[in-house]
Design a protein around this motif. Sequence first.
Motif, PDB file in Angstrom:
ATOM      1  N   THR A  49      34.340  37.488  47.241  1.00  0.00           N
ATOM      2  CA  THR A  49      35.583  36.786  48.022  1.00  0.00           C
ATOM      3  C   THR A  49      36.529  35.780  46.866  1.00  0.00           C
ATOM      4  O   THR A  49      37.433  35.567  47.651  1.00  0.00           O
ATOM      5  N   PHE A  50      36.480  36.551  45.469  1.00  0.00           N
ATOM      6  CA  PHE A  50      37.455  35.740  45.200  1.00  0.00           C
ATOM      7  C   PHE A  50      38.160  36.993  45.436  1.00  0.00           C
ATOM      8  O   PHE A  50      38.700  38.423  45.568  1.00  0.00           O
ATOM      9  N   PRO A  51      40.203  36.611  45.513  1.00  0.00           N
ATOM     10  CA  PRO A  51      40.912  36.951  45.882  1.00  0.00           C
ATOM     11  C   PRO A  51      41.530  38.261  44.898  1.00  0.00           C
ATOM     12  O   PRO A  51      40.978  37.841  43.637  1.00  0.00           O
ATOM     13  N   ASP A  52      42.088  39.180  45.702  1.00  0.00           N
ATOM     14  CA  ASP A  52      43.167  40.332  44.514  1.00  0.00           C
ATOM     15  C   ASP A  52      43.404  39.372  43.226  1.00  0.00           C
ATOM     16  O   ASP A  52      43.323  40.053  42.214  1.00  0.00           O
ATOM     17  N   ALA A  53      44.438  38.979  43.720  1.00  0.00           N
ATOM     18  CA  ALA A  53      45.330  38.328  43.447  1.00  0.00           C
ATOM     19  C   ALA A  53      45.399  37.170  41.929  1.00  0.00           C
ATOM     20  O   ALA A  53      45.518  37.019  41.466  1.00  0.00           O
ATOM     21  N   TYR A  54      43.772  36.964  41.669  1.00  0.00           N
ATOM     22  CA  TYR A  54      43.149  36.447  40.857  1.00  0.00           C
ATOM     23  C   TYR A  54      43.085  36.566  39.896  1.00  0.00           C
ATOM     24  O   TYR A  54      41.591  36.798  40.034  1.00  0.00           O
ATOM     25  N   GLU A  55      43.312  36.215  38.857  1.00  0.00           N
ATOM     26  CA  GLU A  55      43.107  36.695  37.448  1.00  0.00           C
ATOM     27  C   GLU A  55      41.716  35.656  36.869  1.00  0.00           C
ATOM     28  O   GLU A  55      42.008  34.958  36.187  1.00  0.00           O
ATOM     29  N   ILE A  56      40.516  36.838  36.753  1.00  0.00           N
ATOM     30  CA  ILE A  56      39.335  36.182  35.808  1.00  0.00           C
ATOM     31  C   ILE A  56      39.483  36.697  34.296  1.00  0.00           C
ATOM     32  O   ILE A  56      39.595  38.033  34.470  1.00  0.00           O
ATOM     33  N   VAL A  57      39.619  35.631  34.173  1.00  0.00           N
ATOM     34  CA  VAL A  57      40.576  35.971  32.333  1.00  0.00           C
ATOM     35  C   VAL A  57      39.111  36.390  31.101  1.00  0.00           C
ATOM     36  O   VAL A  57      37.674  35.516  31.052  1.00  0.00           O
ATOM     37  N   GLY A  58      38.876  37.692  30.376  1.00  0.00           N
ATOM     38  CA  GLY A  58      37.691  37.280  29.057  1.00  0.00           C
ATOM     39  C   GLY A  58      37.131  38.718  29.523  1.00  0.00           C
ATOM     40  O   GLY A  58      37.358  39.578  30.141  1.00  0.00           O
ATOM     41  N   ASN A  59      36.185  39.336  28.761  1.00  0.00           N
ATOM     42  CA  ASN A  59      35.766  40.042  29.031  1.00  0.00           C
ATOM     43  C   ASN A  59      34.211  40.724  29.738  1.00  0.00           C
ATOM     44  O   ASN A  59      34.557  39.704  30.365  1.00  0.00           O
ATOM     45  N   ARG A  60      33.686  41.007  30.208  1.00  0.00           N
ATOM     46  CA  ARG A  60      33.135  41.509  31.683  1.00  0.00           C
ATOM     47  C   ARG A  60      31.843  40.735  31.249  1.00  0.00           C
ATOM     48  O   ARG A  60      32.154  39.952  32.646  1.00  0.00           O
ATOM     49  N   SER A  61      30.908  40.276  30.872  1.00  0.00           N
ATOM     50  CA  SER A  61      30.102  39.130  30.148  1.00  0.00           C
ATOM     51  C   SER A  61      30.863  37.832  30.982  1.00  0.00           C
ATOM     52  O   SER A  61      30.514  37.426  31.947  1.00  0.00           O
ATOM     53  N   VAL A  62      31.698  37.476  30.481  1.00  0.00           N
ATOM     54  CA  VAL A  62      32.264  36.275  30.729  1.00  0.00           C
ATOM     55  C   VAL A  62      32.824  36.141  31.952  1.00  0.00           C
ATOM     56  O   VAL A  62      32.987  35.275  32.546  1.00  0.00           O
TER      57      VAL A  62
END
Length: 672
Positions: free
Chosen positions: A355-368
């Motif tokens: 349930t993280f918002p679509d608009a919330y940007e998670i930075v890093g490669n896939r594992s991070v």
Amino acid sequence: MSNSPIMQQLSLPLNILNTEPKTTSQFQEILKTLNMTNSPGWPDKFGELIHNWCTKKSYSPIKTLSLFTGGGGLDIAFHDCGFQIIKMLELEPKYIKTLETNSQPGKYLENSQPICINIRDYFPSPELEIDFIIGGPPCQTFSAAGRRASGVPGTNDTRGKLFLEYVRILKKLQPKGFLFENVYGIIGAENGKAWQTIQTAFQEAGYTIYYRILDAADYGVPQHRERLFIVGLKTGNYLFPAPTHGPDSIGKEPFYTALAAVKDINISEKKLEIKGKYGHLLTDIPPGLNYSFYTDKMGHPQPIFSWRSKFSDFLYKADPEMPVRTIKAQGGQYTGPFSWENRRFSIAELKRLQTFPDAYEIVGNRSVCIEQIGNSVPPQLGRILALGILEQVMGVKLPFSMQYLSPTQKLGFRQRKRQLTKRYAEKAEEAIAKFSTQSLEKLQTVSLSINNYPNQRNIEKFLSTDFGWHDLPKSNSVKIYLNYDLHSSCWLIDAGKSQLRDKKNQYSIDIIPSANFPDWVLNTERVKLIASDWDLEVFTGLWKAFEEKLRQITGKADLVQLSGYYQYQPKIKMTMSFSRELETNSIWRVVESIIKGIGVKTQLSTQKLAFLWGVNTEDIFQYMQCLRKIGYEVRNHNTNPQIIPGEYLIPYTFPTLNPKSVQLRKNLEFRI
């Protein structure tokens, strides 16, 4: 009057307690009040509308400090519910990048200040005014992985003492209250001593604490995730919100399912296929099951794995009709949840499942990105908790009615988990029943026929220093010569450092099924491993050769699957014989004891091991290092902090290390 949380909660005003039974769904009433629909990604809209409502209210900002922020799950939740996130403390620079990105003007956590710092080095300014504190320290020391590795270190590990830093900051800033999150294993760590220490520390800081173990799926998260939540207050009382979803919710609102959460996501991420040694197995696993589908306990006609020999998320395929199991922050190549479409979930899908918002940007490669998602509190669960705090602690009247759990009210997620076990066993039975008779016969013929692997002499294989087993030489590998003579009465495997013609046998290892497991999967009565050289690498090579043939002929994944998980009675029995008498303190005498099962499967002190093996106590560490060099998994306090200093654990009677072993990257000796 008693100052216990239960007594204080019983004294709440009736309009706040609000636990009277209702027949309509609380969740549907909230949707109606907010004028929104139950569509895919609805938690995003829920957070947006709640935030808009809070913004229009005129109450003073609730200044909030975030500790151990991670990817920001709790911060999203409390921000949406009108709490002003002033500062966010996080140790990991890679997570700080996410927090900095989302704190920019126009972004989700606009005006929040991320600080990359070790909490032990954080000393808040006397001028800092804080109303509330949120966050939970790293949970590895109380996790299921720790329990599986022979208990949890709890507060014996430095990470398990980070709550004391939380308490230190509480004493300094004296906020109205706090919310603390951690894994529920914290309650049972150290036989409850750690939990008592934590409660006492918060109480001595001046806070009455209220706590519950909650399942995120009960609060609108498409994921079963059990966590402990503690709410501490200077004054007043707190009741935890009642579930909004599932059988315990008012009106029995159905769970938010995995399929409903992700069905409108466009997959743009590449390389989501699962390859490698076990990737192809995922296709036949029914949704909701894991590697255990391929065990004899589940009734599979040709078992590959032994029961409970892997973590529950190994080859776990999500059930689209249910919330997924807990998303893990870290894992290996075959760590689920995997999609029912037999692929990895994309990051966009994992955000929805958390349930993280679509608009919330998670930075890093896939594992991070997965680390940040898996380590976070699901924002939708956090929102419901924050709304309860907003109403009960901060005195804000919400636009809809919140329902709360009475102090004695029990939730049924543990019982439902047991029911799910039965459901998925039935699904496994149905899937196996659909295998055609012809397919089963073909599977058994291909797997069990030793005629497919003719007997061979002086075959060259190469053993690398990381215990890889290769057909061609690798850097730092040694050559091992092998003879294979496989029959229904006995598998004979000979190994040596040079060609094996007319060489004298130095020792042999006999392997048979144990008395309680007479029907093993090998199409032979016994196995005999024979060494032509007194060489430790030859010893390791023998086991690698046996494991390779086991995998080729039976489909078993490795030797552990043949013998079974070490906490169960082994399915094989072994003895070692020598061609001549050995010195008392020889490593071979230690290996002989281990192969017989002496000094394995349980934590033992150096003194006890020395007695069992007939060697000197001061030589035990040297023997342990030697055992590691020939492929045995050896654990101690430095590899697994939950093990008592001075004790060792050797799980298996045979070498199990391979290039992907976690233990291979650990060291028995403490290093700065």
